[in-house]
Design a protein around this motif. Structure first.
Motif, PDB file in Angstrom:
ATOM      1  N   HIS A  10     -79.988  51.796 104.226  1.00  0.00           N
ATOM      2  CA  HIS A  10     -80.666  52.597 103.199  1.00  0.00           C
ATOM      3  C   HIS A  10     -81.991  53.208 103.672  1.00  0.00           C
ATOM      4  O   HIS A  10     -82.356  54.285 103.259  1.00  0.00           O
ATOM      5  N   HIS A  11     -82.689  52.463 104.521  1.00  0.00           N
ATOM      6  CA  HIS A  11     -84.015  52.960 104.923  1.00  0.00           C
ATOM      7  C   HIS A  11     -83.936  53.881 106.133  1.00  0.00           C
ATOM      8  O   HIS A  11     -84.664  54.873 106.218  1.00  0.00           O
ATOM      9  N   TYR A  12     -83.026  53.538 107.073  1.00  0.00           N
ATOM     10  CA  TYR A  12     -82.992  54.322 108.318  1.00  0.00           C
ATOM     11  C   TYR A  12     -81.701  55.128 108.503  1.00  0.00           C
ATOM     12  O   TYR A  12     -81.547  55.806 109.519  1.00  0.00           O
ATOM     13  N   GLY A  13     -80.766  54.995 107.581  1.00  0.00           N
ATOM     14  CA  GLY A  13     -79.517  55.763 107.667  1.00  0.00           C
ATOM     15  C   GLY A  13     -78.650  55.369 108.858  1.00  0.00           C
ATOM     16  O   GLY A  13     -77.964  56.215 109.450  1.00  0.00           O
ATOM     17  N   LEU A  14     -78.662  54.085 109.235  1.00  0.00           N
ATOM     18  CA  LEU A  14     -77.871  53.617 110.388  1.00  0.00           C
ATOM     19  C   LEU A  14     -76.549  53.007 109.928  1.00  0.00           C
ATOM     20  O   LEU A  14     -76.380  52.686 108.750  1.00  0.00           O
ATOM     21  N   GLU A  15     -75.668  52.812 110.891  1.00  0.00           N
ATOM     22  CA  GLU A  15     -74.472  52.007 110.622  1.00  0.00           C
ATOM     23  C   GLU A  15     -74.728  50.600 111.166  1.00  0.00           C
ATOM     24  O   GLU A  15     -75.464  50.428 112.133  1.00  0.00           O
ATOM     25  N   VAL A  16     -74.047  49.630 110.530  1.00  0.00           N
ATOM     26  CA  VAL A  16     -74.268  48.237 110.946  1.00  0.00           C
ATOM     27  C   VAL A  16     -72.922  47.571 111.226  1.00  0.00           C
ATOM     28  O   VAL A  16     -71.983  47.679 110.433  1.00  0.00           O
ATOM     29  N   VAL A  17     -72.876  46.898 112.384  1.00  0.00           N
ATOM     30  CA  VAL A  17     -71.672  46.144 112.747  1.00  0.00           C
ATOM     31  C   VAL A  17     -72.020  44.662 112.737  1.00  0.00           C
ATOM     32  O   VAL A  17     -72.996  44.248 113.367  1.00  0.00           O
ATOM     33  N   GLY A  18     -71.230  43.875 112.035  1.00  0.00           N
ATOM     34  CA  GLY A  18     -71.399  42.417 112.050  1.00  0.00           C
ATOM     35  C   GLY A  18     -70.467  41.840 113.104  1.00  0.00           C
ATOM     36  O   GLY A  18     -69.262  42.078 113.073  1.00  0.00           O
ATOM     37  N   ILE A  19     -71.036  41.127 114.065  1.00  0.00           N
ATOM     38  CA  ILE A  19     -70.212  40.499 115.114  1.00  0.00           C
ATOM     39  C   ILE A  19     -69.862  39.090 114.642  1.00  0.00           C
ATOM     40  O   ILE A  19     -70.751  38.339 114.205  1.00  0.00           O
ATOM     41  N   MET A  20     -68.588  38.747 114.708  1.00  0.00           N
ATOM     42  CA  MET A  20     -68.134  37.489 114.123  1.00  0.00           C
ATOM     43  C   MET A  20     -68.347  36.303 115.073  1.00  0.00           C
ATOM     44  O   MET A  20     -68.200  36.440 116.295  1.00  0.00           O
ATOM     45  N   ASP A  21     -68.672  35.167 114.475  1.00  0.00           N
ATOM     46  CA  ASP A  21     -68.754  33.889 115.206  1.00  0.00           C
ATOM     47  C   ASP A  21     -69.676  33.925 116.424  1.00  0.00           C
ATOM     48  O   ASP A  21     -69.298  33.500 117.533  1.00  0.00           O
ATOM     49  N   GLY A  22     -70.847  34.440 116.241  1.00  0.00           N
ATOM     50  CA  GLY A  22     -71.873  34.414 117.284  1.00  0.00           C
ATOM     51  C   GLY A  22     -71.453  35.185 118.529  1.00  0.00           C
ATOM     52  O   GLY A  22     -70.774  36.218 118.446  1.00  0.00           O
ATOM     53  N   PHE A  23     -71.844  34.650 119.697  1.00  0.00           N
ATOM     54  CA  PHE A  23     -71.502  35.345 120.946  1.00  0.00           C
ATOM     55  C   PHE A  23     -69.992  35.304 121.198  1.00  0.00           C
ATOM     56  O   PHE A  23     -69.477  36.086 122.000  1.00  0.00           O
ATOM     57  N   GLY A  24     -69.295  34.413 120.484  1.00  0.00           N
ATOM     58  CA  GLY A  24     -67.832  34.361 120.589  1.00  0.00           C
ATOM     59  C   GLY A  24     -67.223  35.713 120.231  1.00  0.00           C
ATOM     60  O   GLY A  24     -66.290  36.185 120.889  1.00  0.00           O
ATOM     61  N   GLY A  25     -67.764  36.349 119.188  1.00  0.00           N
ATOM     62  CA  GLY A  25     -67.242  37.648 118.745  1.00  0.00           C
ATOM     63  C   GLY A  25     -67.514  38.749 119.752  1.00  0.00           C
ATOM     64  O   GLY A  25     -66.746  39.714 119.870  1.00  0.00           O
ATOM     65  N   MET A  26     -68.606  38.596 120.498  1.00  0.00           N
ATOM     66  CA  MET A  26     -68.934  39.584 121.532  1.00  0.00           C
ATOM     67  C   MET A  26     -67.944  39.442 122.695  1.00  0.00           C
ATOM     68  O   MET A  26     -67.507  40.420 123.287  1.00  0.00           O
ATOM     69  N   ILE A  27     -67.606  38.178 123.009  1.00  0.00           N
ATOM     70  CA  ILE A  27     -66.685  37.934 124.126  1.00  0.00           C
ATOM     71  C   ILE A  27     -65.258  38.343 123.732  1.00  0.00           C
ATOM     72  O   ILE A  27     -64.521  38.927 124.519  1.00  0.00           O
ATOM     73  N   LYS A  28     -64.910  38.044 122.461  1.00  0.00           N
ATOM     74  CA  LYS A  28     -63.509  38.277 122.042  1.00  0.00           C
ATOM     75  C   LYS A  28     -63.342  39.597 121.287  1.00  0.00           C
ATOM     76  O   LYS A  28     -62.279  39.857 120.742  1.00  0.00           O
ATOM     77  N   ASN A  29     -64.395  40.389 121.232  1.00  0.00           N
ATOM     78  CA  ASN A  29     -64.363  41.698 120.561  1.00  0.00           C
ATOM     79  C   ASN A  29     -63.943  41.591 119.096  1.00  0.00           C
ATOM     80  O   ASN A  29     -63.007  42.254 118.648  1.00  0.00           O
ATOM     81  N   LYS A  30     -64.649  40.724 118.364  1.00  0.00           N
ATOM     82  CA  LYS A  30     -64.350  40.541 116.936  1.00  0.00           C
ATOM     83  C   LYS A  30     -65.561  40.992 116.113  1.00  0.00           C
ATOM     84  O   LYS A  30     -66.639  40.392 116.208  1.00  0.00           O
ATOM     85  N   SER A  31     -65.367  42.031 115.328  1.00  0.00           N
ATOM     86  CA  SER A  31     -66.502  42.536 114.544  1.00  0.00           C
ATOM     87  C   SER A  31     -65.997  43.251 113.304  1.00  0.00           C
ATOM     88  O   SER A  31     -64.796  43.501 113.161  1.00  0.00           O
ATOM     89  N   MET A  32     -66.926  43.563 112.418  1.00  0.00           N
ATOM     90  CA  MET A  32     -66.579  44.365 111.235  1.00  0.00           C
ATOM     91  C   MET A  32     -67.750  45.271 110.870  1.00  0.00           C
ATOM     92  O   MET A  32     -68.911  44.915 111.135  1.00  0.00           O
TER      93      MET A  32
END
Ligand code: F6P
Length: 365
Positions: A33-55
């Motif tokens: 709302h303030h900066y007009g950005l998109e936000v991605v939530g990475i699931m299960d900590g760094f696990g989601g970064m390793i396994k490419n799990k996000s929303m």
């Protein structure tokens, strides 16, 4: 060189704690709302970064979560991209560095900058990622309150409230049965939860890792109370309190990963020794993960919100490699490497320890 920020990522790492959802909400709402950005939530900590799990996080995902404990993104204290299990040989785990793969996944998610919400472990990983060129900012989280470079971490106030309520409840039954009740609280090898809850709850003895204790001193305190007609006593024990021989008590040891050794049970050992040596009836309560769950206190919701807003601001100012912090009630920032350099422990000569002693609390020393 400045990076054009269009989409930011957020992950929560390490043990959960109350207030994480307040942070996620603040980061997402400020970014959207303030900066007009998109936000991605990475699931299960760094696990989601390793396994490419996000929303993709939209406003409706973070609406109505402010008062909820835990983290809507999930978390783990296992998946370190710099030391990740990549196989087994002769029943031994082989550890490998999968950080390049994890960083490549950030690019696949289209993330221009990353917010890591974590304690010392996750923030150390965040710093390593920053050193490899990832634009990262950190937010300090832990019920243990043991991060230097911030006056407080969010989650601590809620854990402290839960522990204090437990002491209040133990008081009535201790008094009725003329018993010595021990309460073991979390905190790893820092005594913050024990010190604060023991002081707030009117404990009679507080045992913390930073102050060595003797059974003689504890028995003296219990006997002195009995002489004054106080036939019960409350002993608050930090899980990382060292026995007089210097040993720690573990629930479980993890042979190839000592970082994951689980402390717990020291109050059982201390309780039975007090029973024998002081000739009193003792009972032990181990509070455990109740301290990590439940509704965050208003203080933690506000602190989490302030940290979340600050983290997005730091990203927009391109202040990567920094962490939001609380300093004399102002939200500022510090370099991540300073934040993880050393663990913040209770100083035995600190004002709160001295105040607790002045009102008659024994530290067993
Ligand atoms: O660091 C937070 C904490 O709750 C510590 O106080 C405790 O020792 C540890 O995590 C427990 O971890 P786990 O949830 O993995 O058992």
């Amino acid at each position: 060189m400045s990076t054009k920020i269009r989409r930011i990522g957020i992950l929560t790492g390490g043990g959960d704690c109350p207030g994480l959802n307040a942070v996620i909400r603040a980061v997402a709402k400020t970014a959207i709302h303030h900066y007009g950005l998109e936000v991605v939530g990475i699931m299960d900590g760094f696990g989601g970064m390793i396994k490419n799990k996000s929303m993709i996080l939209q406003d409706h995902h973070v609406s109505g979560i402010l008062h909820r404990g835990g983290t809507i993104l999930g978390t783990t204290n296992r998946d370190n991209p710099f030391r990740y299990p990549v196989g087994q040989e002769n029943e031994k785990t082989i550890w490998g560095d999968v950080s390049d793969h994890a960083i490549a996944n950030l690019a696949k998610m289209g993330i221009d900058a990353l917010v890591v919400v974590g304690g010392d472990g996750s923030l150390s990983i965040a710093y390593e990622l920053f050193q490899k060129g990832v634009p990262v900012v950190g937010i300090p989280k832990t019920i243990d309150n043991d991060l230097s470079a911030t006056d407080l971490t969010f989650g601590f106030d809620t854990a402290l409230t839960t522990a204090t309520e437990a002491i209040d409840k133990l008081h009535t039954t201790a008094e009725s049965h003329h018993r010595v009740m021990l309460l073991e609280v979390m905190g790893r090898n820092a005594g913050w939860i024990a010190l604060h809850s023991g002081t707030a709850g009117g404990g009679d003895v507080i045992l913390i890792p930073e102050i060595p204790f003797t059974y003689e001193a504890i028995c003296r305190k219990i006997a002195e109370r009995r002489q004054r007609g106080k036939k019960f006593s409350i002993v608050v024990v930090a899980e990382g309190a060292k026995l007089p021989d210097g040993k720690l008590v573990y629930q479980e040891k993890v042979p190839d990963n000592p970082h994951h050794d689980k402390l717990g049970g020291v109050a059982n050992v201390i309780g039975s020794t007090i029973q024998q040596q002081c000739q009193v009836e003792t009972r032990v309560t181990i509070l455990g993960h109740l301290q990590r769950g439940g509704t965050p206190t208003p203080f933690d919701r506000i602190l989490g919100t302030r940290f979340g807003v600050k983290a997005v601001k730091l990203i927009m100012e391109q202040q990567f490699g920094s962490m939001a912090c609380l300093c004399r009630n102002e939200i500022l920032s510090v370099p991540l490497n300073e934040a993880v350099k050393e663990q913040k422990l209770v100083r035995p000569d600190s004002e709160l320890v001295q105040a607790a002693k002045a009102v008659g609390i024994s530290f067993g020393d």
